[in-house]
Motif scaffolding. Structure first.
Motif, PDB file in Angstrom:
ATOM      1  N   HIS A  70       0.844  -1.185   0.000  1.00 59.74           N
ATOM      2  CA  HIS A  70       0.000   0.000   0.000  1.00 59.74           C
ATOM      3  C   HIS A  70       0.888   1.247   0.000  1.00 59.74           C
ATOM      4  CE1 HIS A  70      -3.074  -2.728   2.282  1.00 59.74           C
ATOM      5  NE2 HIS A  70      -3.018  -2.991   0.992  1.00 59.74           N
ATOM      6  N   PHE A  71       0.621   2.168  -0.917  1.00 64.64           N
ATOM      7  CA  PHE A  71       1.397   3.405  -1.011  1.00 64.64           C
ATOM      8  C   PHE A  71       0.496   4.598  -0.698  1.00 64.64           C
ATOM      9  CE2 PHE A  71       4.152   0.576  -3.248  1.00 64.64           C
ATOM     10  CZ  PHE A  71       5.423   1.132  -3.163  1.00 64.64           C
ATOM     11  N   SER A  72       1.092   5.623  -0.127  1.00 62.44           N
ATOM     12  CA  SER A  72       0.381   6.877   0.109  1.00 62.44           C
ATOM     13  C   SER A  72       1.379   8.024  -0.015  1.00 62.44           C
ATOM     14  CB  SER A  72      -0.294   6.897   1.489  1.00 62.44           C
ATOM     15  OG  SER A  72       0.669   6.715   2.512  1.00 62.44           O
ATOM     16  N   LEU A  73       0.875   9.175  -0.449  1.00 60.97           N
ATOM     17  CA  LEU A  73       1.717  10.365  -0.602  1.00 60.97           C
ATOM     18  C   LEU A  73       1.852  11.039   0.752  1.00 60.97           C
ATOM     19  CD1 LEU A  73       3.266  12.028  -2.699  1.00 60.97           C
ATOM     20  CD2 LEU A  73       1.180  13.366  -3.045  1.00 60.97           C
ATOM     21  N   LEU A  74       3.055  10.996   1.298  1.00 63.67           N
ATOM     22  CA  LEU A  74       3.291  11.522   2.632  1.00 63.67           C
ATOM     23  C   LEU A  74       3.376  13.049   2.618  1.00 63.67           C
ATOM     24  CD1 LEU A  74       3.769  10.472   5.522  1.00 63.67           C
ATOM     25  CD2 LEU A  74       6.223  10.530   5.040  1.00 63.67           C
ATOM     26  N   ALA A  75       4.106  13.599   1.655  1.00 69.29           N
ATOM     27  CA  ALA A  75       4.261  15.051   1.530  1.00 69.29           C
ATOM     28  C   ALA A  75       4.757  15.364   0.126  1.00 69.29           C
ATOM     29  CB  ALA A  75       5.238  15.589   2.576  1.00 69.29           C
ATOM     30  N   ALA A  76       4.437  16.559  -0.339  1.00 66.65           N
ATOM     31  CA  ALA A  76       4.904  17.010  -1.647  1.00 66.65           C
ATOM     32  C   ALA A  76       5.001  18.527  -1.646  1.00 66.65           C
ATOM     33  CB  ALA A  76       3.966  16.537  -2.760  1.00 66.65           C
ATOM     34  N   THR A  77       6.106  19.029  -2.164  1.00 62.55           N
ATOM     35  CA  THR A  77       6.319  20.468  -2.245  1.00 62.55           C
ATOM     36  C   THR A  77       6.723  20.830  -3.663  1.00 62.55           C
ATOM     37  OG1 THR A  77       7.037  20.575   0.062  1.00 62.55           O
ATOM     38  CG2 THR A  77       7.625  22.418  -1.339  1.00 62.55           C
TER      39      THR A  77
END
Length: 223
Positions: A70-77
């Motif tokens: 399972h993957f999830s986007l933790l943070a993005a800038t």
């Protein structure tokens, strides 16, 4: 396992009779019939072995069949760097820094990731692919963080609010004790809405940063 038939010439009991009769004098006919019985026994034994092996493989597969990570986007800038040219013209280059978390839900299988590479698009414009990510060994029911730094291949008038798509591609193997599976193709697609944090003030300083506003969505495909 026995083979039952109404034909006395093809029954297992008749096979033993064939051997005794062969010794008694009807050599030609019963020798041929004895060979037929031996072939039949060999076929039954081979069929039983194949069925047993298939049943064992099915049981092992149902018991140890790993589930997809399972993957999830933790943070993005997203950072827009504005460069001024000599003719007072300016260009904007986008830099995306993304972090994803991967979870291995299996209790008896280790996930092995190889040849991982990240790519992204912002407002529908593709960014250049990032550097290859290092191989990763993820223990059972463990978590791992993947980071990627992506830059636009050419300057563009980037919008201050858009959808960010992050994509991870690579290969996945499963390890159960000493057994390691073959390589499976892994594809992860994440989407998040991105909005500027302080566009007006930071644009005067030459850059504008924006962070992803959650919730985000990630889809994992293993082939």
């Amino acid at each position: 396992m026995s083979l039952i038939t109404d034909d006395p010439e093809h029954s297992p009991r008749d096979c033993s009779r064939a051997r005794s009769n062969s010794a008694a004098g009807t050599k030609h006919h019963h020798h041929h019939h004895g060979r037929s019985c031996n072939r039949r026994r060999a076929l039954i034994a081979a069929s039983s072995t194949v069925v047993s092996l298939l049943s064992l493989a099915l049981i092992l597969w149902l018991t140890l069949r790993p589930s997809s990570p399972h993957f999830s986007l933790l943070a993005a800038t997203a950072t827009v760097a504005i460069t001024a040219a000599a003719d007072n013209a300016s260009s904007a280059t986008l830099i995306v820094d993304a972090a994803l978390t991967a979870h291995n839900p299996n209790a008896h299988a280790t996930a092995l990731y190889d040849q991982l590479r990240a790519s992204a698009s912002y407002a529908g414009v593709p960014l250049g692919a990032g550097a290859p990510l290092p191989p990763l060994e993820q223990p059972d029911q463990g978590d791992a963080v993947l980071s990627a730094l992506l830059t636009s291949t050419s300057p563009s008038p980037w919008p201050w609010r858009a959808l960010l798509r992050v994509r991870i591609e690579g290969q996945l193997r499963w390890k159960v004790a000493a057994w390691v599976s073959g390589r499976h193709r892994l594809t992860v697609d994440c989407i998040a809405a991105v909005a500027p944090s302080s566009a007006g003030q930071q644009q005067q300083q030459g850059a504008s940063s924006s962070s992803s506003s959650f919730p985000s969505q990630c889809a994992t495909h293993v082939l």
